[in-house]
Motif scaffolding. Structure first.
Motif, PDB file in Angstrom:
ATOM      1  N   THR A  45       0.827  -1.210   0.000  1.00  9.17           N
ATOM      2  CA  THR A  45       0.000   0.000   0.000  1.00  9.17           C
ATOM      3  C   THR A  45       0.860   1.258   0.000  1.00  9.17           C
ATOM      4  O   THR A  45       0.563   2.227  -0.701  1.00  9.17           O
ATOM      5  N   SER A  49       0.501   3.729  -3.053  1.00 10.58           N
ATOM      6  CA  SER A  49      -0.001   5.080  -2.761  1.00 10.58           C
ATOM      7  C   SER A  49       0.972   6.131  -3.264  1.00 10.58           C
ATOM      8  O   SER A  49       0.567   7.124  -3.890  1.00 10.58           O
ATOM      9  N   ALA A  78      -0.862   4.174   4.659  1.00 11.74           N
ATOM     10  CA  ALA A  78      -0.325   2.849   5.004  1.00 11.74           C
ATOM     11  C   ALA A  78      -0.366   2.587   6.508  1.00 11.74           C
ATOM     12  O   ALA A  78      -0.725   1.488   6.937  1.00 11.74           O
ATOM     13  N   GLU A  81      -3.886   2.165   7.823  1.00 11.32           N
ATOM     14  CA  GLU A  81      -4.346   0.864   7.337  1.00 11.32           C
ATOM     15  C   GLU A  81      -3.865  -0.279   8.231  1.00 11.32           C
ATOM     16  O   GLU A  81      -4.524  -1.315   8.318  1.00 11.32           O
ATOM     17  N   THR A 133      -9.113   0.404   1.899  1.00 10.05           N
ATOM     18  CA  THR A 133      -8.050   1.242   1.334  1.00 10.05           C
ATOM     19  C   THR A 133      -8.626   2.436   0.581  1.00 10.05           C
ATOM     20  O   THR A 133      -8.111   3.557   0.686  1.00 10.05           O
ATOM     21  N   GLU A 154      -4.283  -1.852  -6.138  1.00  8.71           N
ATOM     22  CA  GLU A 154      -4.014  -2.776  -5.038  1.00  8.71           C
ATOM     23  C   GLU A 154      -4.773  -4.099  -5.215  1.00  8.71           C
ATOM     24  O   GLU A 154      -4.298  -5.139  -4.768  1.00  8.71           O
TER      25      GLU A 154
END
Length: 191
Positions: A45, A49, A78, A81, A133, A154
């Motif tokens: 991620t 990102s 991230a 998450e 996400t 993703e």
């Protein structure tokens, strides 16, 4: 010629297929799987990102910012998450530990999931996780197109990574307590 019907999702129709003392999947195993997946997932991620913010963000109307600012935003997505996905993954794993479909006992009395189970588990996790996400991407960028792009890319990378993560854990017996043999089986073989 009659085809054999598939095993039902929530348990076998034939009681001989349902062991009386099945193996127990310990919560510690689910936690270990959640942590190992989170490390892989967070790194993915973070990278996705940053790449989306750097190369696609301007096309979606995000104002041009420095590489440092883009990295800060990617890190924010991230790291947030980590918390949301750990909780979601643990709940997903506990739910799947109760689903009997497409898993069998191996020689040691541990469950082993089949490829269809792994693929289905992968897909259900991916839908849940990508939605998370995308919400985090929207929260930190304020831009829906950027959030959908991060979540969309993703889907591809994490489907592949998660499938191999599940196949790895399918070979690890740690955290699975083998079921005890049914005493009535011993008397059946003696007679």
């Amino acid at each position: 010629m009659r085809e054999n019907p598939e095993n039902p999702i929530f348990g076998p129709e034939d009681p001989r297929l349902d062991p009386p003392n099945p193996p127990e999947i310990k919560p510690a195993r689910s936690i270990a799987k959640a942590v190992s997946w989170r490390v892989v997932g967070t790194l993915d991620t973070l990278l996705l990102s940053f790449v989306v913010l750097s190369f696609l963000g301007p096309f979606f109307g995000l104002e041009e910012t420095s590489g440092t600012e883009k990295m800060k935003t990617a890190i924010s997505i991230a790291l947030t998450e980590v918390a949301t996905k750990m909780l979601l993954y643990y709940m997903h794993e506990r739910l799947w530990s109760r689903v009997r479909w497409d898993r069998a006992l191996d020689e040691e009395g541990n469950y082993r999931g089949g490829l269809r189970r792994t693929a289905t588990k992968t897909a259900t996790w991916r839908v849940l996780a990508s939605a998370d996400t995308m919400l985090l991407g929207l929260l930190f960028t304020g831009n829906l197109a950027t959030a959908i792009s991060i979540g969309g890319f993703e889907i591809i990378t994490k489907l592949i990574l998660y499938f191999f993560h599940e196949r790895f854990w399918a070979r690890v017996s740690w955290g699975i307590i083998s079921g005890t043999p049914d005493p009535s089986d011993a008397t059946k073989t003696e007679n």
